[in-house]
Write a protein that holds these residues in place. Sequence first.
Motif, mmCIF file in Angstrom:
data_model
loop_
_atom_site.group_PDB
_atom_site.id
_atom_site.type_symbol
_atom_site.label_atom_id
_atom_site.label_comp_id
_atom_site.label_asym_id
_atom_site.label_seq_id
_atom_site.Cartn_x
_atom_site.Cartn_y
_atom_site.Cartn_z
ATOM 1 N N ASP A 186 0.818 -1.214 0.000
ATOM 2 C CA ASP A 186 0.000 0.000 0.000
ATOM 3 C C ASP A 186 0.852 1.264 0.000
ATOM 4 O O ASP A 186 0.492 2.269 -0.626
ATOM 5 N N LYS A 187 1.980 1.214 0.702
ATOM 6 C CA LYS A 187 2.850 2.391 0.769
ATOM 7 C C LYS A 187 3.440 2.715 -0.596
ATOM 8 O O LYS A 187 3.504 3.896 -0.996
ATOM 9 N N LEU A 188 3.885 1.715 -1.328
ATOM 10 C CA LEU A 188 4.454 1.956 -2.656
ATOM 11 C C LEU A 188 3.404 2.530 -3.600
ATOM 12 O O LEU A 188 3.691 3.422 -4.406
ATOM 13 N N ILE A 189 2.183 2.026 -3.506
ATOM 14 C CA ILE A 189 1.109 2.548 -4.347
ATOM 15 C C ILE A 189 0.791 3.994 -3.971
ATOM 16 O O ILE A 189 0.566 4.841 -4.837
ATOM 17 N N GLU A 190 0.799 4.274 -2.688
ATOM 18 C CA GLU A 190 0.488 5.620 -2.210
ATOM 19 C C GLU A 190 1.554 6.639 -2.635
ATOM 20 O O GLU A 190 1.232 7.758 -3.048
ATOM 21 N N MET A 191 2.822 6.251 -2.570
ATOM 22 C CA MET A 191 3.902 7.203 -2.793
ATOM 23 C C MET A 191 4.294 7.353 -4.262
ATOM 24 O O MET A 191 4.995 8.288 -4.634
ATOM 25 N N CYS A 192 3.862 6.432 -5.128
ATOM 26 C CA CYS A 192 4.340 6.428 -6.513
ATOM 27 C C CYS A 192 3.187 6.540 -7.499
ATOM 28 O O CYS A 192 2.097 6.005 -7.272
ATOM 29 N N ASN A 193 3.443 7.239 -8.597
ATOM 30 C CA ASN A 193 2.478 7.357 -9.685
ATOM 31 C C ASN A 193 2.968 6.545 -10.883
ATOM 32 O O ASN A 193 4.171 6.524 -11.168
ATOM 33 N N TYR A 194 2.035 5.918 -11.583
ATOM 34 C CA TYR A 194 2.424 5.190 -12.787
ATOM 35 C C TYR A 194 2.819 6.193 -13.859
ATOM 36 O O TYR A 194 2.092 7.158 -14.143
ATOM 37 N N ASP A 195 3.987 5.968 -14.473
ATOM 38 C CA ASP A 195 4.532 6.906 -15.457
ATOM 39 C C ASP A 195 4.095 6.490 -16.868
ATOM 40 O O ASP A 195 4.764 5.716 -17.542
ATOM 41 N N TYR A 196 2.966 7.008 -17.312
ATOM 42 C CA TYR A 196 2.421 6.646 -18.622
ATOM 43 C C TYR A 196 3.328 7.123 -19.756
ATOM 44 O O TYR A 196 3.446 6.457 -20.791
ATOM 45 N N LYS A 197 3.965 8.265 -19.573
ATOM 46 C CA LYS A 197 4.863 8.783 -20.603
ATOM 47 C C LYS A 197 6.053 7.848 -20.803
ATOM 48 O O LYS A 197 6.429 7.518 -21.935
ATOM 49 N N ALA A 198 6.656 7.411 -19.699
ATOM 50 C CA ALA A 198 7.795 6.485 -19.779
ATOM 51 C C ALA A 198 7.365 5.144 -20.362
ATOM 52 O O ALA A 198 8.124 4.502 -21.082
ATOM 53 N N ALA A 199 6.149 4.712 -20.062
ATOM 54 C CA ALA A 199 5.659 3.426 -20.555
ATOM 55 C C ALA A 199 5.559 3.413 -22.075
ATOM 56 O O ALA A 199 5.733 2.366 -22.711
#
Length: 371
Positions: free
Chosen positions: A153-166
Amino acid sequence: MKKSLIPMIAAAIMLSGCGLSDIKEVISAKVDEKIEEHSIEKGSYTQEQVNEKIYKELAECKRKIVFDGVVSTEMVQNAVYGARYDRPDIFWTGGFTVSTDYSTTTLECDSVNDLDEKTLAEMKADMDEALDKVVKEASGGATDFDKLLLLHDKLIEMCNYDYKAAKATDSEDIGFAGSSYGCLVEHNAVCEGYAQAFSLAAQKMGFECGMVCGMARNEKHAWNYVKIDGEYYWLDVTWDENATENNELGFVPMHKYFLLDDSRFMKNRTVESDVPFVPECSSMDENYYVKNGLYLESYSFDEINSLMNEHCDEGGLDIMFADRESYDEAVEDLMKNGSIWNTDVMKSNVDKKPGYFPDEDKLGILTISIE
Protein backbone atom coordinates in the motif's frame (compact mmCIF):
# COMPACT_ATOMS: atom_id res chain seq x y z
CA MET A 1 26.55 -8.36 -28.15
CA LYS A 2 28.90 -6.98 -30.79
CA LYS A 3 31.63 -9.57 -30.24
CA SER A 4 29.37 -12.47 -31.10
CA LEU A 5 28.39 -10.82 -34.39
CA ILE A 6 31.91 -9.97 -35.61
CA PRO A 7 32.91 -13.48 -36.78
CA MET A 8 29.75 -13.65 -38.93
CA ILE A 9 30.47 -10.23 -40.46
CA ALA A 10 34.10 -11.16 -41.06
CA ALA A 11 33.12 -14.32 -42.90
CA ALA A 12 30.86 -12.34 -45.21
CA ILE A 13 33.66 -9.86 -46.00
CA MET A 14 36.12 -12.61 -46.87
CA LEU A 15 33.71 -14.10 -49.38
CA SER A 16 32.93 -10.81 -51.11
CA GLY A 17 36.48 -9.53 -51.63
CA CYS A 18 37.73 -6.53 -49.64
CA GLY A 19 40.20 -3.70 -49.29
CA LEU A 20 43.00 -3.26 -46.78
CA SER A 21 40.77 -1.78 -44.07
CA ASP A 22 38.41 -4.74 -44.38
CA ILE A 23 41.29 -7.19 -44.11
CA LYS A 24 42.36 -5.46 -40.88
CA GLU A 25 38.84 -5.86 -39.57
CA VAL A 26 38.86 -9.58 -40.36
CA ILE A 27 42.22 -10.01 -38.62
CA SER A 28 40.91 -8.09 -35.58
CA ALA A 29 37.83 -10.28 -35.44
CA LYS A 30 39.93 -13.45 -35.54
CA VAL A 31 42.11 -12.10 -32.70
CA ASP A 32 38.98 -11.36 -30.66
CA GLU A 33 37.80 -14.90 -31.32
CA LYS A 34 41.10 -16.34 -30.11
CA ILE A 35 41.02 -14.17 -26.98
CA GLU A 36 37.52 -15.37 -26.14
CA GLU A 37 38.56 -18.99 -26.69
CA HIS A 38 41.56 -18.38 -24.45
CA SER A 39 39.41 -16.83 -21.71
CA ILE A 40 37.08 -19.81 -21.72
CA GLU A 41 39.98 -22.28 -21.64
CA LYS A 42 42.23 -20.47 -19.14
CA GLY A 43 39.66 -18.58 -17.05
CA SER A 44 40.07 -19.05 -13.29
CA TYR A 45 36.75 -17.50 -12.21
CA THR A 46 33.50 -19.35 -11.59
CA GLN A 47 30.15 -17.81 -12.59
CA GLU A 48 29.36 -17.26 -8.91
CA GLN A 49 32.62 -15.35 -8.39
CA VAL A 50 31.96 -13.22 -11.46
CA ASN A 51 28.45 -12.48 -10.23
CA GLU A 52 29.68 -11.56 -6.76
CA LYS A 53 32.31 -9.12 -8.02
CA ILE A 54 30.06 -7.47 -10.61
CA TYR A 55 27.07 -7.18 -8.25
CA LYS A 56 29.23 -5.68 -5.50
CA GLU A 57 30.89 -3.07 -7.69
CA LEU A 58 27.75 -2.14 -9.64
CA ALA A 59 25.98 -1.63 -6.30
CA GLU A 60 28.83 0.76 -5.44
CA CYS A 61 28.02 2.64 -8.68
CA LYS A 62 31.31 1.73 -10.40
CA ARG A 63 30.97 2.01 -14.15
CA LYS A 64 34.27 0.21 -14.90
CA ILE A 65 35.06 -3.20 -13.42
CA VAL A 66 38.39 -4.93 -14.08
CA PHE A 67 39.10 -8.62 -13.47
CA ASP A 68 42.69 -9.60 -12.73
CA GLY A 69 42.58 -12.56 -15.06
CA VAL A 70 40.61 -13.76 -18.04
CA VAL A 71 36.82 -14.10 -17.87
CA SER A 72 34.62 -15.21 -20.74
CA THR A 73 32.30 -12.62 -22.23
CA GLU A 74 29.40 -15.01 -21.66
CA MET A 75 30.05 -15.08 -17.91
CA VAL A 76 30.10 -11.29 -17.73
CA GLN A 77 26.92 -11.05 -19.78
CA ASN A 78 25.19 -13.58 -17.52
CA ALA A 79 26.10 -11.52 -14.46
CA VAL A 80 24.94 -8.20 -15.92
CA TYR A 81 21.67 -9.65 -17.18
CA GLY A 82 21.18 -11.51 -13.89
CA ALA A 83 21.45 -8.28 -11.90
CA ARG A 84 18.06 -7.30 -13.30
CA TYR A 85 16.46 -10.03 -11.18
CA ASP A 86 18.96 -10.67 -8.40
CA ARG A 87 19.91 -7.13 -7.38
CA PRO A 88 17.07 -4.58 -7.35
CA ASP A 89 19.43 -2.08 -5.68
CA ILE A 90 21.40 -1.75 -8.95
CA PHE A 91 19.18 0.91 -10.50
CA TRP A 92 21.34 2.79 -12.98
CA THR A 93 22.81 0.44 -15.61
CA GLY A 94 22.17 0.80 -19.33
CA GLY A 95 24.21 -0.80 -22.12
CA PHE A 96 27.66 -2.30 -21.56
CA THR A 97 30.81 -3.48 -23.32
CA VAL A 98 33.26 -6.26 -22.45
CA SER A 99 36.89 -6.29 -23.52
CA THR A 100 39.34 -9.13 -22.93
CA ASP A 101 43.06 -9.60 -23.50
CA TYR A 102 45.40 -12.34 -22.37
CA SER A 103 45.69 -11.05 -18.78
CA THR A 104 42.59 -8.98 -17.83
CA THR A 105 38.90 -8.62 -18.60
CA THR A 106 37.12 -5.26 -18.35
CA LEU A 107 33.41 -4.51 -18.06
CA GLU A 108 32.33 -0.94 -18.79
CA CYS A 109 28.70 -0.03 -18.09
CA ASP A 110 26.77 2.90 -19.47
CA SER A 111 24.55 4.76 -17.06
CA VAL A 112 20.98 5.82 -17.65
CA ASN A 113 21.28 9.47 -18.77
CA ASP A 114 25.09 9.00 -18.84
CA LEU A 115 25.62 10.06 -15.21
CA ASP A 116 29.05 9.90 -13.58
CA GLU A 117 29.95 7.71 -10.61
CA LYS A 118 29.81 10.57 -8.08
CA THR A 119 26.28 11.53 -9.11
CA LEU A 120 25.18 7.88 -9.09
CA ALA A 121 26.59 7.39 -5.59
CA GLU A 122 24.64 10.41 -4.35
CA MET A 123 21.48 9.02 -5.95
CA LYS A 124 22.14 5.64 -4.32
CA ALA A 125 22.37 7.37 -0.92
CA ASP A 126 19.01 9.07 -1.56
CA MET A 127 17.48 5.74 -2.52
CA ASP A 128 18.86 4.01 0.58
CA GLU A 129 17.36 6.75 2.76
CA ALA A 130 13.95 6.42 1.08
CA LEU A 131 14.16 2.63 1.33
CA ASP A 132 14.92 2.74 5.06
CA LYS A 133 11.88 4.94 5.64
CA VAL A 134 9.54 2.62 3.72
CA VAL A 135 10.94 -0.49 5.42
CA LYS A 136 10.59 1.08 8.86
CA GLU A 137 6.92 1.87 8.24
CA ALA A 138 6.12 -1.53 6.73
CA SER A 139 7.96 -3.42 9.48
CA GLY A 140 5.42 -2.11 11.97
CA GLY A 141 2.94 -4.77 10.89
CA ALA A 142 2.10 -7.44 13.46
CA THR A 143 2.35 -10.39 11.04
CA ASP A 144 4.16 -11.14 7.77
CA PHE A 145 0.87 -10.56 5.96
CA ASP A 146 0.45 -7.17 7.62
CA LYS A 147 4.02 -6.13 6.82
CA LEU A 148 3.74 -7.01 3.15
CA LEU A 149 0.32 -5.35 2.93
CA LEU A 150 1.73 -2.14 4.44
CA LEU A 151 4.63 -2.24 1.96
CA HIS A 152 2.29 -2.89 -0.99
CA ASP A 153 0.00 0.00 0.00
CA LYS A 154 2.85 2.39 0.77
CA LEU A 155 4.45 1.96 -2.66
CA ILE A 156 1.11 2.55 -4.35
CA GLU A 157 0.49 5.62 -2.21
CA MET A 158 3.90 7.20 -2.79
CA CYS A 159 4.34 6.43 -6.51
CA ASN A 160 2.48 7.36 -9.69
CA TYR A 161 2.42 5.19 -12.79
CA ASP A 162 4.53 6.91 -15.46
CA TYR A 163 2.42 6.65 -18.62
CA LYS A 164 4.86 8.78 -20.60
CA ALA A 165 7.79 6.48 -19.78
CA ALA A 166 5.66 3.43 -20.56
CA LYS A 167 5.16 4.67 -24.11
CA ALA A 168 8.76 5.87 -24.60
CA THR A 169 11.29 4.03 -26.75
CA ASP A 170 14.33 6.22 -26.05
CA SER A 171 16.27 5.37 -22.86
CA GLU A 172 16.60 9.04 -21.92
CA ASP A 173 12.82 9.44 -22.00
CA ILE A 174 12.34 6.31 -19.90
CA GLY A 175 14.96 7.46 -17.41
CA PHE A 176 14.79 5.66 -14.07
CA ALA A 177 11.08 4.77 -14.31
CA GLY A 178 11.95 1.08 -14.70
CA SER A 179 14.03 0.96 -11.52
CA SER A 180 13.67 0.97 -7.75
CA TYR A 181 15.04 4.54 -7.77
CA GLY A 182 12.17 5.72 -9.96
CA CYS A 183 9.61 4.31 -7.52
CA LEU A 184 11.28 5.17 -4.20
CA VAL A 185 12.85 8.55 -4.96
CA GLU A 186 11.31 10.09 -8.08
CA HIS A 187 7.87 8.61 -7.24
CA ASN A 188 7.22 7.89 -10.91
CA ALA A 189 7.61 4.36 -12.25
CA VAL A 190 6.46 1.73 -14.71
CA CYS A 191 5.77 -1.89 -13.76
CA GLU A 192 9.42 -2.90 -13.42
CA GLY A 193 10.07 0.07 -11.14
CA TYR A 194 7.27 -0.99 -8.79
CA ALA A 195 8.43 -4.62 -8.87
CA GLN A 196 12.09 -3.71 -8.26
CA ALA A 197 11.16 -1.48 -5.31
CA PHE A 198 8.92 -4.13 -3.75
CA SER A 199 11.66 -6.77 -4.10
CA LEU A 200 14.28 -4.45 -2.63
CA ALA A 201 12.17 -3.50 0.40
CA ALA A 202 10.80 -7.00 1.05
CA GLN A 203 14.28 -8.51 0.88
CA LYS A 204 15.55 -5.94 3.37
CA MET A 205 12.67 -6.93 5.67
CA GLY A 206 13.89 -10.54 5.52
CA PHE A 207 11.49 -12.03 2.98
CA GLU A 208 12.42 -14.25 0.06
CA CYS A 209 11.09 -12.11 -2.74
CA GLY A 210 11.86 -11.59 -6.41
CA MET A 211 10.70 -10.11 -9.69
CA VAL A 212 9.37 -11.92 -12.75
CA CYS A 213 9.05 -10.44 -16.23
CA GLY A 214 6.84 -11.66 -19.04
CA MET A 215 3.65 -10.92 -20.92
CA ALA A 216 0.33 -10.00 -19.33
CA ARG A 217 -2.74 -9.06 -21.36
CA ASN A 218 -0.47 -9.23 -24.43
CA GLU A 219 1.88 -6.53 -23.09
CA LYS A 220 5.33 -6.68 -21.50
CA HIS A 221 4.98 -6.60 -17.75
CA ALA A 222 6.78 -7.21 -14.44
CA TRP A 223 5.44 -8.50 -11.11
CA ASN A 224 6.60 -10.18 -7.88
CA TYR A 225 6.57 -13.38 -5.88
CA VAL A 226 7.12 -13.62 -2.12
CA LYS A 227 7.43 -16.47 0.35
CA ILE A 228 5.42 -16.62 3.60
CA ASP A 229 5.56 -19.56 6.02
CA GLY A 230 7.05 -21.88 3.41
CA GLU A 231 4.57 -21.01 0.63
CA TYR A 232 5.06 -18.80 -2.42
CA TYR A 233 2.49 -16.23 -3.52
CA TRP A 234 2.14 -13.88 -6.49
CA LEU A 235 1.43 -10.16 -6.31
CA ASP A 236 1.24 -7.30 -8.77
CA VAL A 237 1.70 -3.85 -7.23
CA THR A 238 1.29 -2.09 -10.58
CA TRP A 239 -2.13 -3.54 -11.35
CA ASP A 240 -3.26 -2.66 -7.81
CA GLU A 241 -2.00 0.90 -8.35
CA ASN A 242 -5.34 2.13 -9.68
CA ALA A 243 -6.39 3.32 -6.22
CA THR A 244 -9.57 5.29 -5.55
CA GLU A 245 -10.41 8.26 -3.35
CA ASN A 246 -13.18 7.81 -0.78
CA ASN A 247 -14.82 10.82 0.89
CA GLU A 248 -14.58 9.34 4.37
CA LEU A 249 -11.53 7.08 4.19
CA GLY A 250 -9.42 9.06 1.70
CA PHE A 251 -6.85 6.89 -0.12
CA VAL A 252 -8.09 3.34 -0.75
CA PRO A 253 -5.73 0.99 -2.68
CA MET A 254 -6.82 -2.10 -4.57
CA HIS A 255 -5.80 -5.60 -3.44
CA LYS A 256 -7.03 -7.75 -6.31
CA TYR A 257 -3.54 -9.03 -7.12
CA PHE A 258 -2.18 -9.36 -3.58
CA LEU A 259 -0.94 -12.84 -2.70
CA LEU A 260 -2.61 -15.10 -5.25
CA ASP A 261 -1.98 -18.66 -6.38
CA ASP A 262 -1.06 -19.90 -9.88
CA SER A 263 -4.60 -20.88 -10.85
CA ARG A 264 -5.83 -17.30 -10.56
CA PHE A 265 -2.82 -15.09 -11.11
CA MET A 266 -1.23 -16.79 -14.13
CA LYS A 267 -4.36 -17.09 -16.30
CA ASN A 268 -3.34 -14.35 -18.74
CA ARG A 269 0.43 -14.33 -18.18
CA THR A 270 3.53 -15.96 -19.63
CA VAL A 271 7.07 -15.74 -18.24
CA GLU A 272 10.21 -14.74 -20.16
CA SER A 273 12.68 -17.56 -20.78
CA ASP A 274 15.58 -15.79 -19.03
CA VAL A 275 13.80 -15.46 -15.64
CA PRO A 276 16.10 -17.37 -13.25
CA PHE A 277 13.43 -18.58 -10.84
CA VAL A 278 9.69 -19.10 -11.23
CA PRO A 279 8.02 -20.41 -8.06
CA GLU A 280 5.07 -22.74 -7.78
CA CYS A 281 2.32 -20.85 -5.99
CA SER A 282 -0.37 -23.26 -4.81
CA SER A 283 -1.65 -21.73 -1.57
CA MET A 284 -4.35 -19.12 -0.90
CA ASP A 285 -3.89 -19.10 2.89
CA GLU A 286 -2.39 -15.60 2.97
CA ASN A 287 -4.56 -14.13 0.22
CA TYR A 288 -6.05 -10.70 0.94
CA TYR A 289 -9.67 -11.83 0.51
CA VAL A 290 -9.21 -14.98 2.57
CA LYS A 291 -7.56 -13.04 5.42
CA ASN A 292 -10.28 -10.36 5.43
CA GLY A 293 -13.36 -12.56 5.28
CA LEU A 294 -14.13 -11.58 1.69
CA TYR A 295 -13.71 -15.07 0.21
CA LEU A 296 -16.85 -17.13 -0.38
CA GLU A 297 -16.93 -20.83 -1.21
CA SER A 298 -20.33 -20.39 -2.91
CA TYR A 299 -22.89 -17.70 -3.65
CA SER A 300 -25.25 -16.74 -0.83
CA PHE A 301 -27.45 -13.64 -0.88
CA ASP A 302 -27.45 -13.51 2.93
CA GLU A 303 -23.63 -13.52 3.06
CA ILE A 304 -23.44 -10.79 0.42
CA ASN A 305 -25.98 -8.73 2.35
CA SER A 306 -23.95 -9.12 5.54
CA LEU A 307 -20.70 -8.12 3.82
CA MET A 308 -22.32 -5.07 2.25
CA ASN A 309 -23.53 -3.97 5.70
CA GLU A 310 -19.97 -4.28 7.04
CA HIS A 311 -18.44 -2.28 4.18
CA CYS A 312 -21.24 0.17 3.37
CA ASP A 313 -19.13 3.23 4.29
CA GLU A 314 -16.36 2.32 1.83
CA GLY A 315 -18.25 3.08 -1.36
CA GLY A 316 -18.36 -0.57 -2.32
CA LEU A 317 -16.39 -3.78 -1.89
CA ASP A 318 -14.65 -6.66 -3.65
CA ILE A 319 -15.69 -10.25 -2.99
CA MET A 320 -13.75 -13.26 -4.26
CA PHE A 321 -15.54 -16.53 -5.06
CA ALA A 322 -13.90 -19.93 -4.92
CA ASP A 323 -14.96 -20.85 -8.45
CA ARG A 324 -16.30 -19.29 -11.63
CA GLU A 325 -19.73 -20.90 -11.28
CA SER A 326 -20.32 -19.13 -7.94
CA TYR A 327 -19.14 -15.82 -9.40
CA ASP A 328 -21.45 -16.15 -12.41
CA GLU A 329 -24.38 -17.05 -10.11
CA ALA A 330 -23.74 -13.93 -8.01
CA VAL A 331 -23.63 -11.64 -11.06
CA GLU A 332 -26.79 -13.22 -12.49
CA ASP A 333 -28.81 -12.89 -9.28
CA LEU A 334 -27.51 -9.58 -7.89
CA MET A 335 -26.99 -7.54 -11.02
CA LYS A 336 -28.99 -9.05 -13.85
CA ASN A 337 -32.01 -10.11 -11.80
CA GLY A 338 -31.75 -7.03 -9.54
CA SER A 339 -31.46 -8.73 -6.14
CA ILE A 340 -28.89 -6.11 -5.16
CA TRP A 341 -31.81 -3.74 -4.54
CA ASN A 342 -33.05 -6.08 -1.81
CA THR A 343 -29.91 -5.67 0.30
CA ASP A 344 -30.15 -3.58 3.47
CA VAL A 345 -27.67 -1.06 2.14
CA MET A 346 -29.66 -0.28 -1.00
CA LYS A 347 -33.00 -0.23 0.84
CA SER A 348 -31.66 2.42 3.21
CA ASN A 349 -29.91 4.40 0.46
CA VAL A 350 -32.57 4.73 -2.21
CA ASP A 351 -30.78 7.75 -3.71
CA LYS A 352 -27.69 5.66 -4.55
CA LYS A 353 -27.02 3.36 -7.48
CA PRO A 354 -25.20 0.01 -7.40
CA GLY A 355 -22.86 -1.16 -10.13
CA TYR A 356 -20.22 -3.77 -10.83
CA PHE A 357 -17.03 -4.10 -12.85
CA PRO A 358 -16.16 -6.97 -15.23
CA ASP A 359 -13.76 -9.58 -13.89
CA GLU A 360 -11.16 -9.05 -16.66
CA ASP A 361 -8.58 -11.54 -15.41
CA LYS A 362 -11.15 -14.12 -14.32
CA LEU A 363 -9.99 -14.00 -10.70
CA GLY A 364 -13.51 -14.70 -9.46
CA ILE A 365 -13.71 -11.20 -7.93
CA LEU A 366 -17.03 -9.36 -7.93
CA THR A 367 -16.50 -5.62 -7.49
CA ILE A 368 -19.66 -3.89 -6.26
CA SER A 369 -19.76 -0.08 -6.29
CA ILE A 370 -22.32 2.10 -4.55
CA GLU A 371 -22.58 5.62 -5.97
